[in-house]
Design an enzyme around this catalytic site. Sequence first.
Site, PDB file in Angstrom:
ATOM      1  N   ASP A 150       5.738  -1.248  -3.016  1.00 50.01           N
ATOM      2  CA  ASP A 150       4.431  -1.787  -2.635  1.00 50.01           C
ATOM      3  C   ASP A 150       3.460  -0.679  -2.241  1.00 50.01           C
ATOM      4  OD1 ASP A 150       5.209  -4.343  -3.171  1.00 50.01           O
ATOM      5  OD2 ASP A 150       5.549  -4.919  -1.085  1.00 50.01           O
ATOM      6  N   HIS A 157      -1.567   2.584  -3.386  1.00 46.62           N
ATOM      7  CA  HIS A 157      -2.257   3.795  -3.830  1.00 46.62           C
ATOM      8  C   HIS A 157      -3.049   3.523  -5.111  1.00 46.62           C
ATOM      9  CE1 HIS A 157       0.250   5.976  -0.925  1.00 46.62           C
ATOM     10  NE2 HIS A 157      -0.556   7.000  -1.102  1.00 46.62           N
TER      11      HIS A 157
END
Length: 269
Positions: free
Chosen positions: A46, A51
């Site tokens: 996750d 990002h």
Amino acid sequence: MTKFVIQSRGDELSNRLMAEAKDYLVEFGLEYDEVEPDIVLSIGGDGTLLHGFHKYVHRLHETAFVGIHTGHLGFYADWKPEEIEKLVIMIARKDYHVVQYPLLEVEIAYTHSTETSTYLALNESTIKSPEVTLVMDVELNGEHFERFRGDGLCMSTPSGSTAYSKSLNGAILHPSLSCMQLTEMASINNRVFRTVGSPLVLPSHHSCLLKPVKGPDFMVTVDHLQLLQKDVKSIEYKVAKERISFARFRPFPFWKRVSESFVASDEEN
């Protein structure tokens, strides 16, 4: 032509899968494009997808996300490494539909400037004071609600309710709900100082404004980003108009993910 990009966690397995997926997709006629992708394929966990979200946050109207987990099952990454060939074939055939999750808008105003800073969060935003105690007036829809004293405050999205907010005893919210949740970090409650002491779930037409009472400088997080904010006048939270799109290739039931992540034992699995 569908354009894609791949975001890797950077470990050996994730990088190997990234190379395989890129080769497969290019062979199927898709174009690798790091600037204007239609699909962001996240390989890792996750955190890797977070990002990718912030890297392409300016393309939310044009870009969908999909995740392969190379560790534990994630709430955003639902494909396994051994399923990569099946996944890339479905991407190439555009054999998917799009589901959207709410996001959190964070707007920071400053005392000596008319400019503001605006961010979008997929999971949550927190605020803490460099001082020992955070002292902040909380306004809901323009009305004073409470004066908070404690370690900090956390505002989460529904999909982020299973992350930091859960560790603060927040409720787990289904991501189809258009709302946000405010939770407290170690609030001070005694005969002199009082807070509500419970998480608050606010609908999309509500706003939450935080006004500093003590100190102008704060550490604000937006997902994994840590932002030292100086000369802060206020921080406003809203359910964002923008939403994140996920490319869904098969059912990915939310409560099943919750059970597998927090309830089910190895014996049950």
